[in-house]
Design a protein around this motif. Structure first.
Motif, PDB file in Angstrom:
ATOM      1  N   UNK A   8       8.031 -62.408  41.703  1.00  0.00           N
ATOM      2  CA  UNK A   8       8.950 -61.280  41.657  1.00  0.00           C
ATOM      3  C   UNK A   8      10.284 -61.729  41.073  1.00  0.00           C
ATOM      4  N   UNK A   9      10.873 -60.852  40.303  1.00  0.00           N
ATOM      5  CA  UNK A   9      12.174 -61.118  39.690  1.00  0.00           C
ATOM      6  C   UNK A   9      13.217 -60.191  40.295  1.00  0.00           C
ATOM      7  N   UNK A  10      14.407 -60.722  40.534  1.00  0.00           N
ATOM      8  CA  UNK A  10      15.510 -59.938  41.078  1.00  0.00           C
ATOM      9  C   UNK A  10      16.398 -59.460  39.933  1.00  0.00           C
ATOM     10  N   UNK A  11      17.226 -58.458  40.198  1.00  0.00           N
ATOM     11  CA  UNK A  11      18.143 -57.961  39.172  1.00  0.00           C
ATOM     12  C   UNK A  11      19.157 -59.037  38.767  1.00  0.00           C
ATOM     13  N   UNK A  12      19.370 -60.043  39.608  1.00  0.00           N
ATOM     14  CA  UNK A  12      20.279 -61.142  39.248  1.00  0.00           C
ATOM     15  C   UNK A  12      19.669 -62.029  38.156  1.00  0.00           C
ATOM     16  N   UNK A  13      18.344 -61.961  37.948  1.00  0.00           N
ATOM     17  CA  UNK A  13      17.662 -62.742  36.913  1.00  0.00           C
ATOM     18  C   UNK A  13      17.661 -62.050  35.552  1.00  0.00           C
ATOM     19  N   UNK A  14      18.100 -60.789  35.504  1.00  0.00           N
ATOM     20  CA  UNK A  14      18.029 -60.021  34.261  1.00  0.00           C
ATOM     21  C   UNK A  14      18.856 -60.656  33.153  1.00  0.00           C
ATOM     22  N   UNK A  15      18.276 -60.685  31.949  1.00  0.00           N
ATOM     23  CA  UNK A  15      18.946 -61.128  30.735  1.00  0.00           C
ATOM     24  C   UNK A  15      18.206 -60.484  29.555  1.00  0.00           C
ATOM     25  N   UNK A  16      18.849 -60.463  28.411  1.00  0.00           N
ATOM     26  CA  UNK A  16      18.210 -59.886  27.227  1.00  0.00           C
ATOM     27  C   UNK A  16      16.973 -60.692  26.878  1.00  0.00           C
ATOM     28  N   UNK A  17      15.880 -59.988  26.564  1.00  0.00           N
ATOM     29  CA  UNK A  17      14.639 -60.646  26.177  1.00  0.00           C
ATOM     30  C   UNK A  17      13.706 -60.948  27.339  1.00  0.00           C
ATOM     31  N   UNK A  18      14.175 -60.800  28.592  1.00  0.00           N
ATOM     32  CA  UNK A  18      13.325 -61.056  29.759  1.00  0.00           C
ATOM     33  C   UNK A  18      12.220 -60.000  29.820  1.00  0.00           C
ATOM     34  N   UNK A  19      11.020 -60.438  30.133  1.00  0.00           N
ATOM     35  CA  UNK A  19       9.890 -59.515  30.249  1.00  0.00           C
ATOM     36  C   UNK A  19       9.635 -59.255  31.730  1.00  0.00           C
ATOM     37  N   UNK A  20       9.583 -57.959  32.086  1.00  0.00           N
ATOM     38  CA  UNK A  20       9.354 -57.547  33.469  1.00  0.00           C
ATOM     39  C   UNK A  20       8.200 -56.553  33.508  1.00  0.00           C
ATOM     40  N   UNK A  21       7.701 -56.272  34.722  1.00  0.00           N
ATOM     41  CA  UNK A  21       6.597 -55.326  34.885  1.00  0.00           C
ATOM     42  C   UNK A  21       6.992 -54.261  35.893  1.00  0.00           C
ATOM     43  N   UNK A  22       6.863 -52.994  35.471  1.00  0.00           N
ATOM     44  CA  UNK A  22       7.148 -51.858  36.342  1.00  0.00           C
ATOM     45  C   UNK A  22       5.938 -50.939  36.287  1.00  0.00           C
ATOM     46  N   UNK A  23       5.350 -50.625  37.442  1.00  0.00           N
ATOM     47  CA  UNK A  23       4.172 -49.753  37.519  1.00  0.00           C
ATOM     48  C   UNK A  23       3.047 -50.232  36.610  1.00  0.00           C
TER      49      UNK A  23
END
Length: 187
Positions: A1-16
């Protein structure tokens, strides 16, 4: 799991169960209420963009993604066939997923291929490639009305604008993102 504190441009995340790439983000701390993160996300399956707001500290999924070096083999009419350099397994990426990137692939070229849940999703082209001019009209001296450029067809079938002094058979460097002529290469 990634937290919003890990967000940066180019980061790949998964939602639904859908992979997204963060195109832009902004951490907002209003005077009243809790902090939040405003993001612009690109859907990696469809290419569409959405705006999404997350509460500060909220968790999102990490997609099952990997990058492999693959060699481009050929185009089979409906897709582009690549071979994994370590296992020699062949995979096909459909024309719709490749968009306009296929026009810069030469047989035998090695590219980085992005996989999501074991399925090929996209390729990463180099910033510039060297290709041969297959067809272009000879430049006419003094013809600068058209901005001193002429259309030229590359060996892969892509048409770009080149200066008047470029001839058929010349090797040219082309920017894969903007489709612009960058210069001639010595043969």
């Amino acid at each position: 799991m990634l937290s919003t504190t890990d967000f940066r441009k180019g980061l790949k995340i998964e939602i639904d169960n859908t992979p997204y790439e963060i195109m832009d983000f902004l951490h907002v701390k209003p005077g009243k209420g809790g902090a939040f993160v405003r993001t612009k996300l690109k859907n990696l399956l469809t290419g569409g963009a959405i705006d999404q707001t997350f509460r500060s500290g909220e968790k999102v999924g990490k997609p099952d993604m990997e990058t492999r070096d693959m060699q481009y083999l050929y185009h089979d009419g409906s897709g582009f066939v690549f071979m994994d350099m370590s296992t020699y397994e062949q995979v096909t990426i459909q024309d719709e997923a490749m968009k306009d990137k296929g026009g810069f692939l030469k047989d035998g070229q090695t590219v980085k291929t992005l996989f999501y849940n074991g399925q090929p999703l996209d390729i990463e082209l180099p910033a510039a490639v060297v290709l041969q001019i297959k067809e272009t009209e000879p430049g006419i001296k003094g013809d600068t009305v058209s901005g001193a450029s002429k259309p030229a067809t590359l060996e892969t079938g892509v048409v770009i604008n080149v200066p008047l002094f470029v001839n058929q058979g010349d090797m040219v460097k082309v920017d894969t993102r903007s489709r612009e002529y960058l210069g001639r290469e010595s043969q």
